[in-house]
Design an enzyme around this catalytic site. Sequence first.
Site, PDB file in Angstrom:
ATOM      1  N   HIS A 122       0.839  -1.194   0.000  1.00 48.24           N
ATOM      2  CA  HIS A 122       0.000   0.000   0.000  1.00 48.24           C
ATOM      3  C   HIS A 122       0.881   1.254   0.000  1.00 48.24           C
ATOM      4  O   HIS A 122       1.839   1.356   0.772  1.00 48.24           O
ATOM      5  CB  HIS A 122      -0.923   0.012   1.224  1.00 48.24           C
ATOM      6  CG  HIS A 122      -1.997  -1.024   1.154  1.00 48.24           C
ATOM      7  ND1 HIS A 122      -3.209  -0.784   0.545  1.00 48.24           N
ATOM      8  CD2 HIS A 122      -2.048  -2.311   1.580  1.00 48.24           C
ATOM      9  CE1 HIS A 122      -3.964  -1.861   0.613  1.00 48.24           C
ATOM     10  NE2 HIS A 122      -3.279  -2.808   1.244  1.00 48.24           N
ATOM     11  N   THR A 174      12.081 -11.423   3.109  1.00 53.31           N
ATOM     12  CA  THR A 174      12.071 -10.041   2.629  1.00 53.31           C
ATOM     13  C   THR A 174      12.996  -9.812   1.439  1.00 53.31           C
ATOM     14  O   THR A 174      12.939  -8.758   0.821  1.00 53.31           O
ATOM     15  CB  THR A 174      12.475  -9.078   3.755  1.00 53.31           C
ATOM     16  OG1 THR A 174      13.797  -9.396   4.195  1.00 53.31           O
ATOM     17  CG2 THR A 174      11.509  -9.179   4.932  1.00 53.31           C
ATOM     18  N   LYS A 175      13.884 -10.789   1.162  1.00 55.46           N
ATOM     19  CA  LYS A 175      14.790 -10.683   0.017  1.00 55.46           C
ATOM     20  C   LYS A 175      14.915 -12.048  -0.654  1.00 55.46           C
ATOM     21  O   LYS A 175      14.509 -13.067  -0.102  1.00 55.46           O
ATOM     22  CB  LYS A 175      16.167 -10.176   0.461  1.00 55.46           C
ATOM     23  CG  LYS A 175      16.141  -8.736   0.942  1.00 55.46           C
ATOM     24  CD  LYS A 175      17.545  -8.242   1.263  1.00 55.46           C
ATOM     25  CE  LYS A 175      17.511  -6.795   1.758  1.00 55.46           C
ATOM     26  NZ  LYS A 175      18.853  -6.303   2.131  1.00 55.46           N
ATOM     27  N   ARG A 189      17.131 -15.827   6.798  1.00 49.35           N
ATOM     28  CA  ARG A 189      18.518 -15.873   6.343  1.00 49.35           C
ATOM     29  C   ARG A 189      18.853 -17.313   5.969  1.00 49.35           C
ATOM     30  O   ARG A 189      18.288 -18.267   6.523  1.00 49.35           O
ATOM     31  CB  ARG A 189      19.472 -15.376   7.432  1.00 49.35           C
ATOM     32  CG  ARG A 189      19.603 -16.287   8.618  1.00 49.35           C
ATOM     33  CD  ARG A 189      20.403 -15.657   9.745  1.00 49.35           C
ATOM     34  NE  ARG A 189      20.788 -16.629  10.747  1.00 49.35           N
ATOM     35  CZ  ARG A 189      19.992 -17.090  11.701  1.00 49.35           C
ATOM     36  NH1 ARG A 189      18.747 -16.662  11.769  1.00 49.35           N
ATOM     37  NH2 ARG A 189      20.442 -17.967  12.574  1.00 49.35           N
TER      38      ARG A 189
END
Length: 212
Positions: A122, A174-175, A189
Amino acid sequence: MGLKDKIKNSEKIKGLVHWMLVPKNQARPRGWVRWFVNPFYHKKGKGATICRRTRMDVLPWNTFELGSNSTIEDFSTINNGVGAVKIGNRTRIGLGNTIIGPVTIGDDVRLAQNIVLSGLNHNYEDVTQPIHAQGVSTATIVVEAETWIGANCVVVAGVTIGKHCIIAGGSVVTKDIPPYSVAVGNPARVVKSYNQGTGEWEKVAKKSLVAV
């Protein structure tokens, strides 16, 4: 100019068509869209199953595909309102998953329970407007073939999880995760990777841990 272009170029017509397809302030399409429109626009492979208590918030203006012999379990939600959702062959989407496109999931993938994959964010930058009025941005999530994602994981927009990965339960990805990796934690990780040379799964040394 074709009909589709006329609809896109006219806010009034676009608003009317949207209202006809989806009730105001709702994500679930009207019954007539689910019954008489979506079956002609979306692809469902041979032997594929969408369980009865799955919530299918899918609309004809974006792609939805479910590959052969794949299953979406009860209490899951599939939403292609802002981006395509493509699920490969022999893949199982477990109980209570939420998949918001754009998301592409490969063959032979397993998603456990209560996982969220959301390809949207958003917008929030304009402080003169409420966040819900600022629209969204999208980035495709890709889950490559043979990957297993544990229960209660979250995968954020724009992430690619490589082939044959394990994402431990409760992780927040997140990655990007490289192929043939085991990832854990929040943020996730990589703690193990497959060594093609030795044919062994090896721990990743702390100094060389890939933060993802």
